[in-house]
Design an enzyme around this catalytic site. Structure first.
Site, short mmCIF file in Angstrom:
data_model
loop_
_atom_site.label_atom_id
_atom_site.label_comp_id
_atom_site.label_asym_id
_atom_site.label_seq_id
_atom_site.Cartn_x
_atom_site.Cartn_y
_atom_site.Cartn_z
N MET A 33 0.86 -1.20 0.00
CA MET A 33 0.00 0.00 0.00
C MET A 33 0.89 1.25 0.00
O MET A 33 0.46 2.34 0.38
CB MET A 33 -0.93 0.00 1.21
CG MET A 33 -1.89 -1.20 1.19
SD MET A 33 -3.42 -0.91 2.06
CE MET A 33 -2.83 -0.61 3.71
N HIS A 75 9.46 -3.58 3.28
CA HIS A 75 9.09 -3.74 1.86
C HIS A 75 10.35 -3.98 1.02
O HIS A 75 10.33 -4.79 0.10
CB HIS A 75 8.39 -2.48 1.35
CG HIS A 75 7.09 -2.19 2.02
ND1 HIS A 75 6.91 -1.10 2.84
CD2 HIS A 75 5.89 -2.83 2.00
CE1 HIS A 75 5.67 -1.08 3.28
NE2 HIS A 75 5.03 -2.12 2.79
N GLN A 104 5.91 -11.66 7.19
CA GLN A 104 5.43 -12.40 8.36
C GLN A 104 4.83 -11.46 9.40
O GLN A 104 4.09 -11.88 10.28
CB GLN A 104 6.60 -13.21 8.94
CG GLN A 104 6.34 -13.93 10.24
CD GLN A 104 5.34 -15.07 10.08
OE1 GLN A 104 5.08 -15.54 8.98
NE2 GLN A 104 4.75 -15.51 11.20
N LYS A 105 5.14 -10.16 9.30
CA LYS A 105 4.57 -9.22 10.27
C LYS A 105 3.05 -9.28 10.25
O LYS A 105 2.39 -9.23 11.28
CB LYS A 105 5.04 -7.80 9.97
CG LYS A 105 5.11 -6.98 11.20
CD LYS A 105 4.55 -5.64 11.23
CE LYS A 105 3.24 -5.18 11.16
NZ LYS A 105 2.82 -4.11 10.42
N ASP A 106 2.49 -9.40 9.06
CA ASP A 106 1.04 -9.57 8.92
C ASP A 106 0.76 -11.07 8.80
O ASP A 106 0.34 -11.56 7.74
CB ASP A 106 0.53 -8.81 7.70
CG ASP A 106 0.74 -7.31 7.87
OD1 ASP A 106 0.15 -6.72 8.77
OD2 ASP A 106 1.53 -6.74 7.10
N SER A 146 4.29 0.93 8.11
CA SER A 146 4.04 2.28 7.56
C SER A 146 3.35 3.15 8.60
O SER A 146 3.39 4.38 8.54
CB SER A 146 3.16 2.19 6.31
OG SER A 146 3.75 1.30 5.39
O1 PAF Z 1 -0.09 -5.78 3.53
C1 PAF Z 1 -0.52 -4.85 2.82
O2 PAF Z 1 0.15 -3.84 2.59
C2 PAF Z 1 -1.91 -4.96 2.21
O3 PAF Z 1 -2.79 -5.58 3.07
C3 PAF Z 1 -1.91 -5.65 0.82
C4 PAF Z 1 -1.47 -7.09 0.90
C5 PAF Z 1 -1.00 -4.88 -0.13
C6 PAF Z 1 -3.32 -5.63 0.24
O4 PAF Z 1 -3.80 -4.33 0.10
#
Ligand code: PAF
Length: 296
Positions: free
Chosen positions: A31, A38, A149-151, A187
């Site tokens: 995003m 990232h 893995q954070k999410d 972020s």
């Molecule tokens: O992890 C993210 O940044 C968002 O949930 C994703 C996977 C890009 C989907 O919008």
């Protein structure tokens, strides 16, 4: 050279040409507001695939009505620069109208897994995530997509969707990248004021303490959750949203620490909500020296 495209048709042509040249396609969905987490995904994608697409799209359908969609950072020039420096081949940055044209009405849901943790706290969140990720997979048709893995719940839910819907894409889940004091990169960290930033490492500290308790033999999730709850409660400005120990495969809450377990939490500092997790693997538990094993 890194090119930027906003239209589905242009991206499809470009990706097809790369594929025709014999390249495998990697996708890093983001995003934007890119940080070192990232960057680690882009680097992994570069190592493992021949043509790297980074998507940058602040997906409105995964934000609840009272969440931070409007103030979510959108530093597009800086993000594009990072993609260029990291050697991404293509940045796909569609508009909301491109992704959700008028009369859009098709969503995908991973029904059971979306009920817990983030899904319980943020109703509708995973419906938005699954839908946009499926759309990105359909637009770009990557061989491999890279997630952090954070999410952890998001990564697991997407794995489940790929499996359930026979999607022809491989997934690579990459380790959480942390600041030196342990705060997981996000972020949303930039929303924190100085005091909140000083206190934010408590998420990872509490998780590490929980891991230590487990290594010493604690197997009751209630005790683990109690410890973390107390640590967050005693941290100025921190308000616990949830803490839970779940089975790492089904992502469902468990009573006892057994097998591969994820301990995850969400904490608010003012209007900013942070998440983190650790994986406690059965291999670690099995390799405990005997004197640390619980009786019985
Ligand atoms: O992890 C993210 O940044 C968002 O949930 C994703 C996977 C890009 C989907 O919008």
């Amino acid at each position: 050279m890194t090119i930027c495209m906003a239209s589905v048709e242009d991206v499809r042509v470009e990706v097809k040409q790369a594929r025709d040249r014999g390249r495998t396609i990697g996708l890093v969905p983001t995003m934007g507001a890119l940080h070192a987490g990232h960057v680690s995904l882009i680097r992994e994608a570069r190592e493992r695939t021949g043509f790297v697409v980074v998507s940058i799209f602040v997906n409105p359908t995964q934000f609840g009505p009272n969440e931070d969609l409007n103030r979510y950072p959108r530093p597009f020039e800086k993000d594009f620069q990072i993609c260029r420096e990291e050697g991404a081949d293509l940045v796909f940055a569609p508009s909301a109208d491109t992704m959700y044209p008028a009369h859009f009405q098709s969503f995908v849901q991973v029904e059971r897994m979306q009920q817990y943790l983030e899904g319980a706290s943020r109703p509708g969140h995973f419906k938005g995530v699954a839908t946009v990720v499926l759309k990105l997979f359909n637009i770009i048709r990557p061989d491999t997509a890279f997630f952090g893995q954070k999410d952890a719940q998001q990564a697991r839910l997407i794995q489940q969707m790929v499996r359930d819907l026979n999607l022809p894409v491989g997934l690579q889940i990459c380790p959480t990248v942390r600041e030196l004091d342990g705060l997981a990169l996000s972020s949303r960290n930039q929303y924190l004021d100085a005091e909140q930033r000083r206190n934010a490492p408590i998420l990872y500290k509490a998780l590490q303490e929980a891991e230590q308790l487990i290594l010493k033999g604690e197997r009751s999730t209630a005790e683990i959750e109690k410890h973390i709850t107390a640590r967050i409660a005693s941290t100025p400005g921190a308000v616990l949203d949830y803490v839970a120990a779940v089975d790492s495969d089904r992502f469902e809450p468990i009573q006892r620490i057994e097998g591969d377990v994820i301990i995850a939490l969400a904490v608010r500092f003012g209007r900013t909500r942070l998440i983190d997790n650790v994986l406690v693997s059965s291999a670690t538990l099995k390799s405990l020296p005997n004197h640390l094993l619980p009786a019985g």
